[in-house]
Design a protein around this motif. Structure first.
Motif, PDB file in Angstrom:
ATOM      1  N   ARG A 159      40.739  38.839  50.518  1.00 19.52           N
ATOM      2  CA  ARG A 159      39.967  38.370  49.368  1.00 19.52           C
ATOM      3  C   ARG A 159      39.104  39.499  48.817  1.00 19.52           C
ATOM      4  O   ARG A 159      39.029  39.714  47.602  1.00 19.52           O
ATOM      5  N   GLN A 160      38.457  40.249  49.734  1.00 17.18           N
ATOM      6  CA  GLN A 160      37.610  41.360  49.308  1.00 17.18           C
ATOM      7  C   GLN A 160      38.423  42.418  48.578  1.00 17.18           C
ATOM      8  O   GLN A 160      38.021  42.921  47.518  1.00 17.18           O
ATOM      9  N   LEU A 165      41.322  42.053  47.088  1.00 18.64           N
ATOM     10  CA  LEU A 165      41.819  41.547  45.805  1.00 18.64           C
ATOM     11  C   LEU A 165      40.718  41.587  44.754  1.00 18.64           C
ATOM     12  O   LEU A 165      40.976  41.889  43.585  1.00 18.64           O
ATOM     13  N   GLY A 166      39.501  41.266  45.197  1.00 15.06           N
ATOM     14  CA  GLY A 166      38.371  41.343  44.265  1.00 15.06           C
ATOM     15  C   GLY A 166      38.184  42.761  43.773  1.00 15.06           C
ATOM     16  O   GLY A 166      37.977  43.008  42.578  1.00 15.06           O
ATOM     17  N   ALA A 167      38.302  43.694  44.715  1.00 18.26           N
ATOM     18  CA  ALA A 167      38.130  45.093  44.360  1.00 18.26           C
ATOM     19  C   ALA A 167      39.217  45.555  43.393  1.00 18.26           C
ATOM     20  O   ALA A 167      38.939  46.244  42.412  1.00 18.26           O
ATOM     21  N   THR A 168      40.454  45.152  43.661  1.00 18.13           N
ATOM     22  CA  THR A 168      41.547  45.577  42.770  1.00 18.13           C
ATOM     23  C   THR A 168      41.405  44.931  41.403  1.00 18.13           C
ATOM     24  O   THR A 168      41.732  45.539  40.389  1.00 18.13           O
ATOM     25  N   ALA A 169      40.896  43.675  41.375  1.00 20.73           N
ATOM     26  CA  ALA A 169      40.674  43.022  40.083  1.00 20.73           C
ATOM     27  C   ALA A 169      39.643  43.800  39.289  1.00 20.73           C
ATOM     28  O   ALA A 169      39.804  44.032  38.079  1.00 20.73           O
ATOM     29  N   ASP A 170      38.562  44.234  39.975  1.00 15.71           N
ATOM     30  CA  ASP A 170      37.546  45.051  39.312  1.00 15.71           C
ATOM     31  C   ASP A 170      38.160  46.332  38.771  1.00 15.71           C
ATOM     32  O   ASP A 170      37.903  46.731  37.628  1.00 15.71           O
ATOM     33  N   ARG A 198      41.243  46.860  37.984  1.00 14.34           N
ATOM     34  CA  ARG A 198      42.146  46.585  36.875  1.00 14.34           C
ATOM     35  C   ARG A 198      41.344  46.363  35.592  1.00 14.34           C
ATOM     36  O   ARG A 198      41.708  46.854  34.526  1.00 14.34           O
ATOM     37  N   ARG A 199      40.222  45.621  35.735  1.00 13.63           N
ATOM     38  CA  ARG A 199      39.370  45.385  34.565  1.00 13.63           C
ATOM     39  C   ARG A 199      38.850  46.706  34.027  1.00 13.63           C
ATOM     40  O   ARG A 199      38.812  46.937  32.834  1.00 13.63           O
TER      41      ARG A 199
END
Ligand SMILES: [Zn+2]
Length: 195
Positions: A41-42, A44-49, A51-52
Motif C-alpha cells: 500500500r505504501q 503504491l501510494g508512492a508510485t501514485a505520487d 505518477r502525479r
C-alpha cells in the motif's frame, strides 16, 4: 513479525517483465500477509505520487535545455559548452543586431506569441543601411583618434612645462654657484679667512 519474503516479493511485483503467474502468486500472498499488504500500500501510494508528479507539464526552460542538449549532442554538454556559448555571445549579439537593422526586422509580442517579420527591403535600402552603419563606425573611430591626439598634445605641453621648470632651476643653481664663487674669492682676497 515482518514477512521475510516482503522485500523480494515486492521487488518482483514492480519489475517491468513480471510473469502473470508470479504476479498472481504475489497478489495471493499479499492478500494473506498484512505485512506485505501494508508495504505494498505504501509503495503504491508512492508510485501514485510519482505518477502525479510526472504528469505535471515541464517548465519551458526545461524543454529549451533539452533542445540545447540535443543540438550539442547528448553527453557532450558541460561547463566547456556553456563557456563556449558565452564566449561567442557578444559577437553573436552584434551580428544579430546588424542583421536586424539591415533586414528591417520587426519583432512583435502578441498574446504570448512572438512574431518576427522581415521587411524584405530592396538592395538599395540594404546598401543605404550598410553605408550608414559604416559611417557611424568611421565617426566613432575619428572621435577616438581626436581624443588620442588631444591627449598627446596635453602630454607634449606637460613635457615642455617640466623642461622649462628644469631649465629655470638649473639657471638658478648656476647663479647660486657663481655667487658662492664670488663670495669665496672675495673672502680669500680680503684675507679674513681662508678655506
Ligand atoms: Zn508476506
Amino acid at each position: 513479525m515482518p514477512c521475510s519474503r516482503t522485500e523480494h516479493l515486492l521487488r518482483e511485483y514492480f519489475a517491468d517483465d513480471l510473469d502473470p503467474v508470479v504476479r498472481a502468486e504475489i497478489e495471493q500472498h499479499v492478500g494473506n500477509c498484512p505485512d506485505c499488504a501494508g508495504e505494498l500500500r505504501q509503495l503504491l501510494g508512492a508510485t501514485a505520487d510519482l505518477r502525479r508528479w510526472r504528469e505535471l507539464p515541464p517548465p519551458r526552460w526545461h524543454r529549451h535545455l533539452a533542445l540545447f542538449k540535443r543540438e550539442r549532442g547528448a553527453g557532450a554538454t558541460g561547463p566547456s559548452g556553456w563557456r563556449l556559448a558565452w564566449q561567442w555571445l557578444p559577437a553573436t549579439a552584434c551580428a544579430l543586431m546588424l542583421g536586424l537593422v539591415l533586414l528591417n526586422t520587426s519583432v512583435v509580442y502578441r498574446d504570448g506569441v512572438v512574431e518576427i517579420g522581415f521587411g524584405s527591403p530592396s538592395m538599395a535600402e540594404v546598401d543605404r543601411r550598410l553605408a550608414e552603419f559604416q559611417r557611424e563606425q568611421a565617426e566613432e573611430r575619428a572621435s577616438f583618434a581626436a581624443t588620442l591626439a588631444r591627449f598627446e598634445q596635453l602630454r607634449a605641453q606637460d613635457l615642455e612645462t617640466i623642461q622649462a621648470s628644469y631649465e629655470w632651476l638649473a639657471d638658478r643653481d648656476y647663479e647660486t654657484v657663481q655667487s658662492l664663487r664670488q663670495l669665496v674669492s672675495f673672502v680669500g682676497s680680503s684675507g679674513v679667512a681662508t678655506w
